[in-house]
Design a protein around this motif. Structure first.
Motif, PDB file in Angstrom:
ATOM      1  N   GLN A   1       2.878  14.758 -17.489  1.00  0.00           N
ATOM      2  CA  GLN A   1       4.131  15.252 -17.443  1.00  0.00           C
ATOM      3  C   GLN A   1       4.833  15.421 -16.040  1.00  0.00           C
ATOM      4  OE1 GLN A   1       5.970  15.831 -20.024  1.00  0.00           O
ATOM      5  NE2 GLN A   1       4.215  14.796 -21.414  1.00  0.00           N
ATOM      6  N   ASP A   2       3.834  16.017 -15.004  1.00  0.00           N
ATOM      7  CA  ASP A   2       4.472  16.553 -14.038  1.00  0.00           C
ATOM      8  C   ASP A   2       3.823  15.861 -12.795  1.00  0.00           C
ATOM      9  OD1 ASP A   2       1.922  17.519 -14.268  1.00  0.00           O
ATOM     10  OD2 ASP A   2       2.449  19.494 -14.345  1.00  0.00           O
ATOM     11  N   ALA A   3       3.246  14.706 -12.724  1.00  0.00           N
ATOM     12  CA  ALA A   3       2.763  14.257 -11.338  1.00  0.00           C
ATOM     13  C   ALA A   3       2.945  12.711 -11.658  1.00  0.00           C
ATOM     14  CB  ALA A   3       1.168  14.384 -11.455  1.00  0.00           C
ATOM     15  N   LEU A   4       3.094  12.069 -10.430  1.00  0.00           N
ATOM     16  CA  LEU A   4       3.213  10.621 -10.338  1.00  0.00           C
ATOM     17  C   LEU A   4       1.895   9.830 -11.020  1.00  0.00           C
ATOM     18  CD1 LEU A   4       5.181   8.512  -9.386  1.00  0.00           C
ATOM     19  CD2 LEU A   4       4.419   8.629  -7.332  1.00  0.00           C
ATOM     20  N   PRO A   5       1.867   9.039 -11.897  1.00  0.00           N
ATOM     21  CA  PRO A   5       0.480   8.531 -12.200  1.00  0.00           C
ATOM     22  C   PRO A   5       0.377   7.286 -11.139  1.00  0.00           C
ATOM     23  CG  PRO A   5       2.544   8.067 -13.769  1.00  0.00           C
ATOM     24  CD  PRO A   5       3.001   8.691 -12.486  1.00  0.00           C
ATOM     25  N   PRO A   6      -0.833   6.736 -11.337  1.00  0.00           N
ATOM     26  CA  PRO A   6      -1.307   5.668 -10.411  1.00  0.00           C
ATOM     27  C   PRO A   6      -0.081   4.479 -10.829  1.00  0.00           C
ATOM     28  CG  PRO A   6      -3.140   5.923 -11.852  1.00  0.00           C
ATOM     29  CD  PRO A   6      -2.125   7.194 -12.047  1.00  0.00           C
ATOM     30  N   LEU A   7       0.019   3.741  -9.698  1.00  0.00           N
ATOM     31  CA  LEU A   7       0.680   2.374  -9.686  1.00  0.00           C
ATOM     32  C   LEU A   7       0.015   1.452  -9.498  1.00  0.00           C
ATOM     33  CD1 LEU A   7       3.818   3.273  -7.326  1.00  0.00           C
ATOM     34  CD2 LEU A   7       3.514   4.220  -9.804  1.00  0.00           C
ATOM     35  N   TRP A   8       0.483   0.318 -10.248  1.00  0.00           N
ATOM     36  CA  TRP A   8      -0.379  -1.083  -9.970  1.00  0.00           C
ATOM     37  C   TRP A   8      -0.360  -1.349  -8.767  1.00  0.00           C
ATOM     38  CZ3 TRP A   8      -2.305  -2.736 -14.385  1.00  0.00           C
ATOM     39  CH2 TRP A   8      -1.479  -2.685 -15.545  1.00  0.00           C
TER      40      TRP A   8
ATOM     41  N   GLY B   1       2.347  -6.478  -6.889  1.00  0.00           N
ATOM     42  CA  GLY B   1       3.959  -6.271  -6.834  1.00  0.00           C
ATOM     43  C   GLY B   1       4.546  -5.858  -7.941  1.00  0.00           C
ATOM     44  N   ARG B   2       3.854  -5.489  -9.098  1.00  0.00           N
ATOM     45  CA  ARG B   2       4.202  -4.891 -10.268  1.00  0.00           C
ATOM     46  C   ARG B   2       4.876  -3.462 -10.003  1.00  0.00           C
ATOM     47  NH1 ARG B   2      -0.367  -5.858 -14.478  1.00  0.00           N
ATOM     48  NH2 ARG B   2      -1.657  -5.630 -12.896  1.00  0.00           N
ATOM     49  N   ARG B   3       4.148  -2.832  -8.944  1.00  0.00           N
ATOM     50  CA  ARG B   3       4.622  -1.520  -8.532  1.00  0.00           C
ATOM     51  C   ARG B   3       5.776  -1.358  -7.929  1.00  0.00           C
ATOM     52  NH1 ARG B   3       0.310   0.416  -5.247  1.00  0.00           N
ATOM     53  NH2 ARG B   3       1.551   2.362  -4.301  1.00  0.00           N
ATOM     54  N   LEU B   4       6.431  -2.493  -7.664  1.00  0.00           N
ATOM     55  CA  LEU B   4       8.050  -2.303  -7.420  1.00  0.00           C
ATOM     56  C   LEU B   4       8.714  -2.638  -8.701  1.00  0.00           C
ATOM     57  CD1 LEU B   4       7.467  -4.221  -3.954  1.00  0.00           C
ATOM     58  CD2 LEU B   4       7.679  -1.707  -4.330  1.00  0.00           C
ATOM     59  N   GLU B   5       8.371  -3.072  -9.796  1.00  0.00           N
ATOM     60  CA  GLU B   5       9.254  -3.283 -10.804  1.00  0.00           C
ATOM     61  C   GLU B   5       9.697  -2.157 -11.669  1.00  0.00           C
ATOM     62  OE1 GLU B   5       7.035  -6.780 -12.688  1.00  0.00           O
ATOM     63  OE2 GLU B   5       7.133  -7.786 -10.640  1.00  0.00           O
ATOM     64  N   LEU B   6      10.906  -2.174 -12.204  1.00  0.00           N
ATOM     65  CA  LEU B   6      11.381  -1.044 -12.645  1.00  0.00           C
ATOM     66  C   LEU B   6      11.283  -1.099 -14.308  1.00  0.00           C
ATOM     67  CD1 LEU B   6      14.653  -0.912 -10.601  1.00  0.00           C
ATOM     68  CD2 LEU B   6      12.602   0.342 -10.031  1.00  0.00           C
TER      69      LEU B   6
ATOM     70  N   ARG C   1       0.657  -1.089  -0.060  1.00  0.00           N
ATOM     71  CA  ARG C   1       0.066  -0.127  -0.089  1.00  0.00           C
ATOM     72  C   ARG C   1       0.756   1.434  -0.045  1.00  0.00           C
ATOM     73  NH1 ARG C   1      -3.412  -2.595   4.138  1.00  0.00           N
ATOM     74  NH2 ARG C   1      -4.808  -4.119   2.924  1.00  0.00           N
ATOM     75  N   GLU C   2       1.852   1.332   0.748  1.00  0.00           N
ATOM     76  CA  GLU C   2       2.714   2.394   1.205  1.00  0.00           C
ATOM     77  C   GLU C   2       3.981   2.284   0.225  1.00  0.00           C
ATOM     78  OE1 GLU C   2       3.993   5.395   1.256  1.00  0.00           O
ATOM     79  OE2 GLU C   2       2.149   5.800   2.306  1.00  0.00           O
TER      80      GLU C   2
ATOM     81  N   TYR D   1       8.904   2.573 -15.171  1.00  0.00           N
ATOM     82  CA  TYR D   1       7.622   2.757 -15.817  1.00  0.00           C
ATOM     83  C   TYR D   1       6.677   1.339 -15.958  1.00  0.00           C
ATOM     84  CZ  TYR D   1      10.067   0.144 -19.674  1.00  0.00           C
ATOM     85  OH  TYR D   1      10.734  -1.003 -20.380  1.00  0.00           O
ATOM     86  N   MET D   2       7.401   0.188 -15.612  1.00  0.00           N
ATOM     87  CA  MET D   2       6.808  -0.939 -15.637  1.00  0.00           C
ATOM     88  C   MET D   2       5.783  -1.018 -14.522  1.00  0.00           C
ATOM     89  SD  MET D   2       7.935  -4.119 -17.199  1.00  0.00           S
ATOM     90  CE  MET D   2       8.906  -4.201 -18.816  1.00  0.00           C
ATOM     91  N   ALA D   3       6.072  -0.009 -13.420  1.00  0.00           N
ATOM     92  CA  ALA D   3       5.208   0.051 -12.165  1.00  0.00           C
ATOM     93  C   ALA D   3       3.864   0.864 -12.401  1.00  0.00           C
ATOM     94  CB  ALA D   3       5.970   0.665 -11.121  1.00  0.00           C
TER      95      ALA D   3
END
Ligand SMILES: Cc1ncc(COP(=O)(O)O)c(C=O)c1O
Length: 378
Positions: free
Chosen positions: A246-253, A256-261, A225-226, A234-236
């Motif tokens: 351009q200037d904000a963090l998009p949502p992450l999966w 477990g994919r959110r930790l992949e690079l 979660r955190e 970008y894979m996350a």
């Protein structure tokens, strides 16, 4: 496959007694076929090899999840144990005054990231004579402990920890249990939830019969979660490429994919799956039984030869690693290799025999014979 068919898939068994799968397992026909298939596709249709990446990553995630008894969403693929371990450390919140518990056998990749990335005070559990290692670890846990970070089996001693007992103690104090299972995944039946493990890290190149270049982190949903402060690629990202802001963090999966690079090493993905599938086809319990029989024989033979062994005698306290003292470990390993027997450990001034299920009693006896001849006067 039965155990004879399993052995026959490892070409090395026709030539050598290879006894060091705790460093790297030899290739088998299935992993080699997968590796060659990737090379053929790369040559003839490179874009197809690239487009297959996501499917292959998911197949690998599913194979690791099956092995560890968790849902695939709880697995993150990495390139080695060390990278996965650094990620695990970053996911633990460390308030001031926090401590982290290791023991003397915790591998460097599960120890030094704590000292580099956090201010948690390290506590190294040192066992009293005759005390089980796991009990020494449990003694060090207190209410300021945020994590216990251990190697399930330590490569320099072969000692196996009692995960459930350590997990219960850690959880009683609100700490997480992080376990390096590089030396046990594939050789000891593991169910992360039954064993109380919060995060587990490992690699495919050892007991999982795969190539180097693939590691993994398995974790709980709540640890996903955190994830601020972890490396990001970008894979996350859980947004289509054309919608990257351009200037904000998009949502992450959310998994477990959110930790992949970025792009992993593509050639090794399918071979890694082939290794785990082969292992599961034989069955981890069968592997465990065969390895335990070989380790038992090895320990007995070494003790008959008067060699001082570091690995515990109780099968519950060990797995596939046999570590022993030898004043001329390097020379012994060199002489054995000349006779077609591969052992390890000599970089650390000791001898190591790590038999896998493709090994036989004859392999162990060949090793013991070699030690006897090396030690014989004249
Ligand atoms: C307990 C343990 N952890 C990790 C590793 C390897 O780490 P990595 O996958 O980062 O090379 C080894 C052996 O090399 C090991 O014995």
């Amino acid at each position: 496959v039965n155990i004879d068919e399993f052995r026959s898939l490892f070409p090395i068994t026709r030539e050598r007694a290879y006894l060091f799968s705790g460093a790297i397992a030899p290739s088998n026909e299935r992993t080699e076929a997968a590796l060659e298939e990737w090379a053929r596709l790369w040559r003839s249709r490179p874009l197809l090899s690239y487009d297959a990446a996501v499917e292959q990553i998911e197949a690998l995630r599913a194979a690791i999840a099956r092995l560890l008894g968790v849902r695939a969403t709880r697995v993150s693929i990495s390139d080695n144990t060390s990278r996965a371990s650094n990620t695990a450390v970053r996911l633990v919140r460390c308030p001031s005054g926090a401590n982290v518990v290791f023991d003397e056998t915790t591998y460097p990749s599960s120890r030094y990231p704590w000292l580099s990335l956090t201010a948690a005070a390290p506590r190294v559990a040192v066992g009293n004579p005759g005390e089980r290692r796991s009990d020494a670890v449990i003694r060090c846990i207190d209410r300021d402990t945020v994590a216990v970070s251990i190697s399930h089996v330590a490569p320099l001693t072969g000692v196996r920890h009692d995960l459930r007992a350590i997990a219960d103690a850690a959880h009683r104090h609100g700490a997480v249990l992080i376990v390096d299972i590089a030396q046990t995944a594939g050789v000891v039946p593991i169910s992360l939830d039954d064993d109380g493990v919060d995060m587990a890290v490992g690699t495919t190149m050892k007991w999982l019969l795969g190539p180097p270049g693939v590691g993994f982190l398995a974790l709980r949903d709540e640890d996903l979660r955190e994830t601020s402060g972890v490396d990001l690629g970008y894979m996350a990202l859980d947004v289509a490429g054309e919608e990257w802001p351009q200037d904000a963090l998009p949502p992450l999966w959310p998994d477990g994919r959110r930790l992949e690079l970025g792009m992993p090493s593509l050639p090794v993905l399918n071979p890694a799956v082939a290794g785990i599938d082969l292992l599961l086809e034989l069955g981890v319990s069968t592997v465990h039984r065969q390895v335990e029989a070989l380790v038992g024989r090895c320990l007995e033979g070494l003790s008959d030869l008067g060699v001082e062994v570091r690995t515990p005698v109780d099968p519950a306290d060990r797995a596939g690693v046999v570590a022993f003292e030898h004043p001329h470990a390097q020379e012994l390993a060199r002489r054995l290799a000349e006779d077609g027997v591969d052992i390890g450990g000599y970089d650390y001034g000791l001898g190591r025999v790590d038999p896998h299920a493709f090994n036989t009693v004859e392999d162990i006896d060949r090793f013991l014979d070699g030690v006897r001849r090396f030690s014989a006067p004249g």
